[in-house]
Scaffold this motif. Sequence first.
Motif, short mmCIF file in Angstrom:
data_model
loop_
_atom_site.label_atom_id
_atom_site.label_comp_id
_atom_site.label_asym_id
_atom_site.label_seq_id
_atom_site.Cartn_x
_atom_site.Cartn_y
_atom_site.Cartn_z
N LEU A 1 0.81 -1.21 0.00
CA LEU A 1 0.00 0.00 0.00
C LEU A 1 0.85 1.27 0.00
O LEU A 1 0.40 2.33 -0.43
CB LEU A 1 -0.93 0.01 1.21
N LEU A 2 2.09 1.15 0.47
CA LEU A 2 2.93 2.34 0.65
C LEU A 2 3.23 3.05 -0.66
O LEU A 2 3.29 4.28 -0.72
CB LEU A 2 4.23 1.95 1.35
N ASN A 3 3.41 2.30 -1.75
CA ASN A 3 3.77 2.89 -3.04
C ASN A 3 2.78 2.56 -4.14
O ASN A 3 3.12 2.64 -5.33
CB ASN A 3 5.17 2.41 -3.44
N ILE A 4 1.55 2.22 -3.77
CA ILE A 4 0.59 1.79 -4.78
C ILE A 4 0.09 2.97 -5.62
O ILE A 4 -0.29 2.80 -6.78
CB ILE A 4 -0.58 1.05 -4.10
N ILE A 5 0.09 4.19 -5.04
CA ILE A 5 -0.30 5.38 -5.80
C ILE A 5 0.97 6.10 -6.26
O ILE A 5 1.80 6.49 -5.43
CB ILE A 5 -1.18 6.31 -4.97
N PRO A 6 1.14 6.29 -7.56
CA PRO A 6 2.37 6.92 -8.08
C PRO A 6 2.49 8.38 -7.63
O PRO A 6 1.50 9.08 -7.43
CB PRO A 6 2.20 6.83 -9.60
N LYS A 7 3.74 8.83 -7.51
CA LYS A 7 4.01 10.23 -7.14
C LYS A 7 3.51 11.17 -8.23
O LYS A 7 2.96 12.24 -7.95
CB LYS A 7 5.51 10.41 -6.93
N ARG A 8 3.68 10.76 -9.48
CA ARG A 8 3.24 11.58 -10.60
C ARG A 8 1.73 11.49 -10.71
O ARG A 8 1.16 10.42 -10.94
CB ARG A 8 3.91 11.11 -11.89
N ARG A 9 1.06 12.62 -10.61
CA ARG A 9 -0.40 12.63 -10.53
C ARG A 9 -1.08 12.17 -11.80
O ARG A 9 -2.24 11.77 -11.79
CB ARG A 9 -0.89 14.03 -10.15
N GLN A 10 -0.40 12.28 -12.92
CA GLN A 10 -1.01 11.90 -14.19
C GLN A 10 -1.08 10.39 -14.38
O GLN A 10 -1.78 9.90 -15.27
CB GLN A 10 -0.24 12.52 -15.38
N ARG A 11 -0.36 9.65 -13.57
CA ARG A 11 -0.35 8.19 -13.70
C ARG A 11 -1.50 7.58 -12.90
O ARG A 11 -1.86 8.06 -11.83
CB ARG A 11 0.99 7.63 -13.22
N SER A 12 -2.04 6.51 -13.44
CA SER A 12 -3.17 5.85 -12.78
C SER A 12 -2.69 4.73 -11.86
O SER A 12 -1.50 4.38 -11.85
CB SER A 12 -4.15 5.29 -13.83
N TYR A 13 -3.62 4.16 -11.12
CA TYR A 13 -3.35 3.03 -10.24
C TYR A 13 -4.61 2.18 -10.21
O TYR A 13 -5.66 2.58 -10.73
CB TYR A 13 -2.98 3.51 -8.84
N GLN A 14 -4.56 1.01 -9.59
CA GLN A 14 -5.70 0.10 -9.53
C GLN A 14 -6.36 0.16 -8.16
O GLN A 14 -5.85 -0.38 -7.18
CB GLN A 14 -5.25 -1.33 -9.84
N VAL A 15 -7.50 0.85 -8.09
CA VAL A 15 -8.15 1.04 -6.80
C VAL A 15 -8.67 -0.28 -6.23
O VAL A 15 -8.72 -0.47 -5.00
CB VAL A 15 -9.29 2.07 -6.92
#
Length: 561
Positions: free
Chosen positions: A311-325
């Motif tokens: 969970l610590l790095n699941i959301i990228p620092k770059r806001r334009q990049r997506s992640y899997q909620v």
Amino acid sequence: MKGSDDTTPNTQRRLESIKNHLGNQSSSTSSEAYEKSEWKDILDTVKGRRKQNREPNKNHHGYVRQKTQGKLWVRERIGGLVDQQSFREIGSTAGNGKYDEKGNPIEYNPANFISGIAKVNARDVVIAADDFSIRAGHADGAVWGKSLYTEQLARKLKIPLIRLIDGSSGGGSVTLALKNGTYLPPLIGMHDSIASLSEIPIVAAALGPTVGLGAARATLSHFSVMASTVGSLFAAGPPVVANATFETVTKQELGGALLHTSNGTIDNLVETEEECFNEIKQFLAYLPSNTSQLPPRGSLDDPVERCDDRLLNIIPKRRQRSYQVREILELVLDQGSWFEIGQRWGEGAVCGLGRLNGYPIGILAFDCSKTGSVISTAGSQKFRRHIDLCEVFGIPIVNFADYAGFTIGTKAEKEATIRHGSTLIAALYQGDVPYFSVVLRKVFGVAGAAFVDNRIPNMRVAWPSGDWGSLPLEGGIYAAYKRELDAAGENRNQLYESILAQFEAVRSPVRTAENFDIPEIIDPRHTRPILCDWVRLMYENILPQRLEKVKVYGPKVQYRP
């Protein structure tokens, strides 16, 4: 002593004689007494009709059609859904009979609707099932009072109602006019069906062509599922459509599973009928039997203090990049408890049920890989309906927030997005079920505000990836500094980057926490323990009080499908 010894064998013989007599009398009751009964003729008729109803005529064209289409027979469906040997049929001899002038039976056809009380996962339910093999489920093969009684019974007993729909579910047929003439079409019992939505769980499975009233009953439910191999749904079938709109279509083209699970008419898509039964069981496991009970607690196998480093790095620092909620949900919730509802529709809106330390909760989230976290008309409708579900049945809501606002542009205006969005906002603010927000990333505009600012006090925490404001910063600069940017000419981009850098300096969520606008910024790994403690407090302290009010005044929100 001698006299006592003499009588003991006699006493034993007498007791043995009485025992044998009673035993013989008992066995004669089940055979001789029945044969001598004055009601034997009626009882024989009842037994014969029950046998006819419960054993398929494998040579009947309706049964052959059912099987050649790859569908289960209605009683096979009931057997595959309910706990073994738990089904108690109601109306087991109901049907349509013909008699001669003396009242002797000439012909008898079973009703094409079967109902009864059973158990599913050891909990009482009412079953309402269509038999498509008899007159394709139409009203001229039904006994309408049976369906009405079943709906009313579930409401009266305060237990879930399961509809296994195949056909029109007792809906109209022009052949009825041959008996009594034409008539104003009634919706007998619809008052009970609608009222039940705010009192007991109602689920539906589309297990064949689901038409007219059957289609309405499928959608007038809290959860619906369709088997792609056999299911379809439409207001009127291909023959009626061909006459009305001159379209030549198949059942699948008109209202197949892929169509109706992508527009929200049906919630979930599976392949087989057996998978439909499993989905129904899963859904009901999260809900109470009625609105006067707390949702049932599940297993406690997953440690409350479990923290997952992913969970610590699941959301990228770059806001334009997506992640899997959905990956976040699976890592935070009790393992294996995430049950998604309506995955194929809603343009990014993610809704479902799960558990925290065994306690059922409702989930609101957004798949940012779909539409950039903006909420469309369909997304608003999906969120609103799920919120109503949780409100009616007292299921606490956990909101994993990432909302950049409502969709904008000509398409959004044509779809009346803001109107449907306002209905969603009303649902958020009208409710009083416990509500907790975990801000994952974006919270912007009216839509974002409504999701995180709808209770007093607002219970919420944020991840370090939190990003919020009246407008998304990048687009907001273009609106707020339009005159300056237009005047900059060829230096436009340079000026934009300069302004953006100034705002970046104050964009940190820590600045917001300093003002106590967000109570805590947490390590993402600690999300599960925090939520488990919150949901425990809700179930122990808040929900019991809320339940007492519901018992007196009824649900604060009426369920609107």
